[in-house]
Write a protein that holds these residues in place. Sequence first.
Motif, PDB file in Angstrom:
ATOM      1  N   LEU A  47     -42.025   7.408  -7.357  1.00 21.27           N
ATOM      2  CA  LEU A  47     -43.589   6.835  -7.763  1.00 21.27           C
ATOM      3  C   LEU A  47     -44.651   8.199  -8.335  1.00 21.27           C
ATOM      4  O   LEU A  47     -45.006   7.836  -9.025  1.00 21.27           O
ATOM      5  N   GLN A  48     -44.303   9.025  -7.506  1.00 18.04           N
ATOM      6  CA  GLN A  48     -44.980  10.232  -8.292  1.00 18.04           C
ATOM      7  C   GLN A  48     -44.508  11.529  -7.608  1.00 18.04           C
ATOM      8  O   GLN A  48     -43.709  11.713  -6.715  1.00 18.04           O
ATOM      9  N   MET A  49     -44.413  12.693  -8.239  1.00 18.59           N
ATOM     10  CA  MET A  49     -43.938  13.922  -7.948  1.00 18.59           C
ATOM     11  C   MET A  49     -45.312  14.750  -8.485  1.00 18.59           C
ATOM     12  O   MET A  49     -45.724  14.823  -9.631  1.00 18.59           O
ATOM     13  N   ASN A  50     -45.475  15.753  -7.396  1.00 15.47           N
ATOM     14  CA  ASN A  50     -46.575  16.813  -7.644  1.00 15.47           C
ATOM     15  C   ASN A  50     -45.903  18.040  -8.328  1.00 15.47           C
ATOM     16  O   ASN A  50     -44.651  18.173  -8.604  1.00 15.47           O
ATOM     17  N   THR A  51     -46.890  18.847  -8.888  1.00 11.36           N
ATOM     18  CA  THR A  51     -46.418  20.005  -9.808  1.00 11.36           C
ATOM     19  C   THR A  51     -45.414  20.946  -8.974  1.00 11.36           C
ATOM     20  O   THR A  51     -44.231  21.219  -9.534  1.00 11.36           O
ATOM     21  N   ALA A  52     -45.606  20.928  -7.723  1.00  8.52           N
ATOM     22  CA  ALA A  52     -44.839  21.959  -6.906  1.00  8.52           C
ATOM     23  C   ALA A  52     -43.381  21.468  -6.909  1.00  8.52           C
ATOM     24  O   ALA A  52     -42.413  22.053  -6.755  1.00  8.52           O
ATOM     25  N   PHE A  53     -43.111  20.010  -6.680  1.00  9.84           N
ATOM     26  CA  PHE A  53     -41.843  19.410  -6.641  1.00  9.84           C
ATOM     27  C   PHE A  53     -41.200  19.459  -7.817  1.00  9.84           C
ATOM     28  O   PHE A  53     -40.003  19.632  -7.821  1.00  9.84           O
ATOM     29  N   VAL A  54     -41.972  19.233  -9.043  1.00  7.48           N
ATOM     30  CA  VAL A  54     -41.169  19.334 -10.350  1.00  7.48           C
ATOM     31  C   VAL A  54     -40.643  20.507 -10.643  1.00  7.48           C
ATOM     32  O   VAL A  54     -39.494  20.839 -11.060  1.00  7.48           O
ATOM     33  N   ARG A  55     -41.394  21.820 -10.007  1.00  5.26           N
ATOM     34  CA  ARG A  55     -41.028  23.068 -10.283  1.00  5.26           C
ATOM     35  C   ARG A  55     -39.684  23.338  -9.444  1.00  5.26           C
ATOM     36  O   ARG A  55     -38.832  24.130  -9.890  1.00  5.26           O
ATOM     37  N   ALA A  56     -39.909  23.048  -8.022  1.00  7.84           N
ATOM     38  CA  ALA A  56     -38.788  23.075  -6.962  1.00  7.84           C
ATOM     39  C   ALA A  56     -37.488  22.382  -7.607  1.00  7.84           C
ATOM     40  O   ALA A  56     -36.297  22.912  -7.388  1.00  7.84           O
ATOM     41  N   ALA A  57     -37.755  21.243  -8.160  1.00  9.19           N
ATOM     42  CA  ALA A  57     -36.434  20.585  -8.468  1.00  9.19           C
ATOM     43  C   ALA A  57     -35.665  20.912  -9.988  1.00  9.19           C
ATOM     44  O   ALA A  57     -34.784  20.314 -10.167  1.00  9.19           O
ATOM     45  N   GLY A  58     -36.448  21.547 -10.586  1.00  2.00           N
ATOM     46  CA  GLY A  58     -36.047  21.811 -11.973  1.00  2.00           C
ATOM     47  C   GLY A  58     -36.228  20.626 -12.785  1.00  2.00           C
ATOM     48  O   GLY A  58     -35.342  20.523 -13.802  1.00  2.00           O
ATOM     49  N   VAL A  59     -37.298  19.618 -12.915  1.00  2.00           N
ATOM     50  CA  VAL A  59     -37.151  18.391 -13.459  1.00  2.00           C
ATOM     51  C   VAL A  59     -37.848  18.693 -14.614  1.00  2.00           C
ATOM     52  O   VAL A  59     -38.870  19.521 -14.728  1.00  2.00           O
ATOM     53  N   ASP A  60     -37.504  18.074 -15.739  1.00  2.00           N
ATOM     54  CA  ASP A  60     -38.262  17.798 -16.976  1.00  2.00           C
ATOM     55  C   ASP A  60     -39.414  16.922 -16.926  1.00  2.00           C
ATOM     56  O   ASP A  60     -39.173  16.019 -16.817  1.00  2.00           O
ATOM     57  N   ALA A  61     -40.770  17.641 -16.835  1.00  2.00           N
ATOM     58  CA  ALA A  61     -41.928  16.561 -16.632  1.00  2.00           C
ATOM     59  C   ALA A  61     -41.920  15.583 -17.634  1.00  2.00           C
ATOM     60  O   ALA A  61     -42.540  14.506 -17.420  1.00  2.00           O
ATOM     61  N   ALA A  62     -41.363  15.770 -18.922  1.00  2.00           N
ATOM     62  CA  ALA A  62     -41.734  14.941 -20.094  1.00  2.00           C
ATOM     63  C   ALA A  62     -40.818  13.602 -19.645  1.00  2.00           C
ATOM     64  O   ALA A  62     -40.996  12.680 -20.386  1.00  2.00           O
ATOM     65  N   ALA A  63     -39.681  14.127 -19.068  1.00  2.00           N
ATOM     66  CA  ALA A  63     -38.716  12.789 -19.097  1.00  2.00           C
ATOM     67  C   ALA A  63     -38.097  13.217 -17.463  1.00  2.00           C
ATOM     68  O   ALA A  63     -37.012  13.494 -17.144  1.00  2.00           O
ATOM     69  N   PRO A  64     -38.891  12.593 -16.432  1.00  2.00           N
ATOM     70  CA  PRO A  64     -38.793  12.753 -15.123  1.00  2.00           C
ATOM     71  C   PRO A  64     -37.621  11.694 -14.765  1.00  2.00           C
ATOM     72  O   PRO A  64     -37.389  10.738 -15.336  1.00  2.00           O
ATOM     73  N   PRO A  65     -36.776  12.014 -13.824  1.00  2.00           N
ATOM     74  CA  PRO A  65     -35.594  11.067 -13.145  1.00  2.00           C
ATOM     75  C   PRO A  65     -36.357   9.611 -12.700  1.00  2.00           C
ATOM     76  O   PRO A  65     -37.568   9.883 -12.108  1.00  2.00           O
ATOM     77  N   LEU A  66     -35.445   8.670 -12.499  1.00  2.00           N
ATOM     78  CA  LEU A  66     -36.049   7.527 -11.780  1.00  2.00           C
ATOM     79  C   LEU A  66     -35.890   7.419 -10.434  1.00  2.00           C
ATOM     80  O   LEU A  66     -36.574   7.037  -9.560  1.00  2.00           O
ATOM     81  N   TYR A  67     -34.592   8.135 -10.005  1.00  2.00           N
ATOM     82  CA  TYR A  67     -33.988   8.089  -8.456  1.00  2.00           C
ATOM     83  C   TYR A  67     -33.758   9.545  -8.071  1.00  2.00           C
ATOM     84  O   TYR A  67     -33.568  10.317  -8.871  1.00  2.00           O
ATOM     85  N   PRO A  68     -34.313   9.642  -6.798  1.00  2.00           N
ATOM     86  CA  PRO A  68     -33.860  11.116  -6.251  1.00  2.00           C
ATOM     87  C   PRO A  68     -32.651  11.459  -6.452  1.00  2.00           C
ATOM     88  O   PRO A  68     -32.258  12.679  -6.466  1.00  2.00           O
ATOM     89  N   GLY A  69     -31.320  10.458  -6.292  1.00  2.00           N
ATOM     90  CA  GLY A  69     -30.115  10.951  -6.424  1.00  2.00           C
ATOM     91  C   GLY A  69     -29.936  11.613  -7.745  1.00  2.00           C
ATOM     92  O   GLY A  69     -28.937  12.123  -7.974  1.00  2.00           O
ATOM     93  N   ASP A  70     -31.037  11.319  -8.638  1.00  2.00           N
ATOM     94  CA  ASP A  70     -30.540  11.815 -10.044  1.00  2.00           C
ATOM     95  C   ASP A  70     -30.683  13.456 -10.061  1.00  2.00           C
ATOM     96  O   ASP A  70     -30.439  14.065 -11.032  1.00  2.00           O
ATOM     97  N   LEU A  71     -31.446  13.872  -9.196  1.00  2.00           N
ATOM     98  CA  LEU A  71     -31.677  15.424  -9.226  1.00  2.00           C
ATOM     99  C   LEU A  71     -30.485  16.033  -8.530  1.00  2.00           C
ATOM    100  O   LEU A  71     -30.381  17.341  -8.807  1.00  2.00           O
TER     101      LEU A  71
END
Length: 791
Positions: free
Chosen positions: A313-337
């Motif tokens: 539903l939501q990821m804050n900035t610190a989570f995006v940075r820690a997970a190495g997620v592309d903020a423009a195309a975030p994953p749908l499920y936690p398993g995608d990380l």
Amino acid sequence: MPSFSPSSSSIRAAALAIGAAALAAALLILVTIGSIAMAGGFLAAGFVAGGAVAAWRLLRPPVETGLARIDWTITRTIAATTDAAVAVTDRAGRLVCANDAYEALFEGLPTPPVLPLDTAGVAALGLAGRTAWRDGRAEVKGLIGAEVGLDATVVRAGEDADVLVWRFAATGEHDLAARIETMLGGAIGDRLGQGGVMVALLTPNGRVRAATRVLSHRASGGNGSIIGRDFAHCLITDSLGLVRFEREGLEGSPLRLIQLPFGEGEDMPILLAILDDRHDAPAIGASASAHVRSLVSLMPFGMALVDRDGRFLQMNTAFVRAAGVDAAAPPLYPGDLVVREDKSAVADAIRRFASGATHSADMAVRLKDHPDEPVALTIAGARGLGDAAVLLSLKDNSEESRLKREVAQATKMQAVGQLAGGVAHDFNNILTAILGHCDLMLMRHSPGDSDYDDIQQIRTNSNRAASLTRQLLAFSRQQTLRPQVLQLPDVVAEVSNLLKRLMGETVRLEVTHGRNLGPVRADPGQLEQVVVNLAVNARDAILSANPQGGGRLTIQTRAVTAAEVRAMGSDILPPADYTALSVSDTGTGIPPDIIGKIFEPFFTTKELGKGTGLGLSTVYGIVKQSGGWIFADSKPGQGATFTIYLPVHSAVADPLRTPPKPLPRQGDTWGSGVVLLVEDEDMVRAVAERALVRQGYTVLTADNGETALEVLRTSGQPDLLISDVVMPTMDGPTMVREVRKRYPALPVLFMSGYAEEQLRKSIDIDKVAFLPKPFSVQQLGEAARDLLRPG
């Protein structure tokens, strides 16, 4: 209870006082009446009275003082049996006893309540002390010490209730709780209030430990702080079960209370979010969800919300940075990380917590971007958070992972350096034999002979191989340096003409120097090699990027102060004053997957046959052996910059450490005398023996130190001892120490394939010379001649 008894000095004083009074009375009677008999009677009566008083005081039973004495040694021994910090103060507020744990926790043994705590903690501890004097006992929880959280217990004790016993126990939850407490009272708490979110940090028993300003104002009605109050007393409920602030009454806005997961255990603090709610709003409404999302987005640690179907539903900035997620195309499920092997475990855990599990759990997962570095993922069930059913927390390990990689790289470089030093030693022995035999053959051939050119070619290639071993020693930081106090611009100026020729016509060289550069202490020849190696690598990168148009190579020197180093925030470069040398190019840059390997030996990106892979590793070894640091910075397509930091040398150059000037060489190396040659390598011993015999010496040989001692017992004192340093059974220095006991003035020449500077650390023998391998027949003869020269 100790008793009081009269001392001999007090009895004597009392007797003398009565005697003096009797004497004075007798004199008065003698003057006024004139009767000697009556005056003598008064004097005798006075002495009798004094003796009676003294006897009475001696025979009187002792009087109790009523002052109890405490054996603090026993008290301190008993206090040492507990892990808690314990201190005792008296009525006057003095520290009279403390155990070792107290001394370790509070350095300098300060007196309670004035301890190294925050202002609120000192005030709360002082109040607890006054309460303990009045009521006999008091407690304070949630104190913030220098490194840990503390709970304090104060108890009045002693036979006369005249001391306070202070006991401090670490709670272990200081770090996170203290950070949140600081944030709630500062700008982050104000931003939460502006977003309609009030947050309180409560102690396990429900008292307010920290609160945002908006919450404190509304709960107290603007009449002060609510810190320390029971938060339940700040709330009321109506007949419908709606919760309001007690100060606002039943007409106030209804509230929604959300408890956020903080940690395991009943003694952990409680983090509570309070949201305004309307009468007609659903139990879990869009307004509450918006407030919760605002709260999550402001959290400084990585947090994410997941719905009951397992979608983000939501990821804050610190989570995006820690997970190495592309903020423009975030994953749908936690398993995608995570990697494929961890997907099912993460999905099962989220499904379990979404279906009703209320506790939290940590699990180690491997992210797809960093599959070799497991990270901790915290999963907790969420209630009252709108559509969210699971709360995820992920720690940002990027900095920690970077430090681990750097430590692993340094360890690997050290291990390879030791290997390189050993390889160079063995290779130098082989080259010594090759060069020696070439010199011996050249003595039998003259220029123009059919074999002369072939022998010279072998000798030339052997010297090239010797240069390669010097590079290995430079990489392993085991070469012999001749450091001098110098200025970096002078070193650059020495090689600038050579660099212009190396760069060619298409690469432009720019050199700039900063002001107020401090002197450095290094080997100028080795620093020149550093500059040349970096410049040649930069030239190749420039020509690879643009073979026709060329580019620009920039060499810059500048001063770097200790304050500037601290501002960099580097975990590797220690704060100090440095003189920096930067070499920048406009080439293709270094890819991120390669930049961590560029200083490794034999690693090269050049074509086969065009590079040995020792250029940058040699640079690294020279810089590190000179006490400096080197860093590479590059972005693909934007060139690369190598920066060297050498510490500023503040001391005056020591003339004793200046390399001695070489003795004038003469062409004649012939000599006479007996030489004992000790060398475990047969090929080196054979060529050295032949060279010395050809030059007129009588040579005795031995293959190790013990054999050499046997030769000395039978042959007597030689004129010169030539020995290898590292040998089996008995090494060279040990053998020389034994020889010097019998012949203290015997000249000694050490020869070794290891570097002199490295060996000098383990050779504590005076008046020895050193000849590095590989050496020529000429160099061996000159060394022997110089040691045997008179005077």
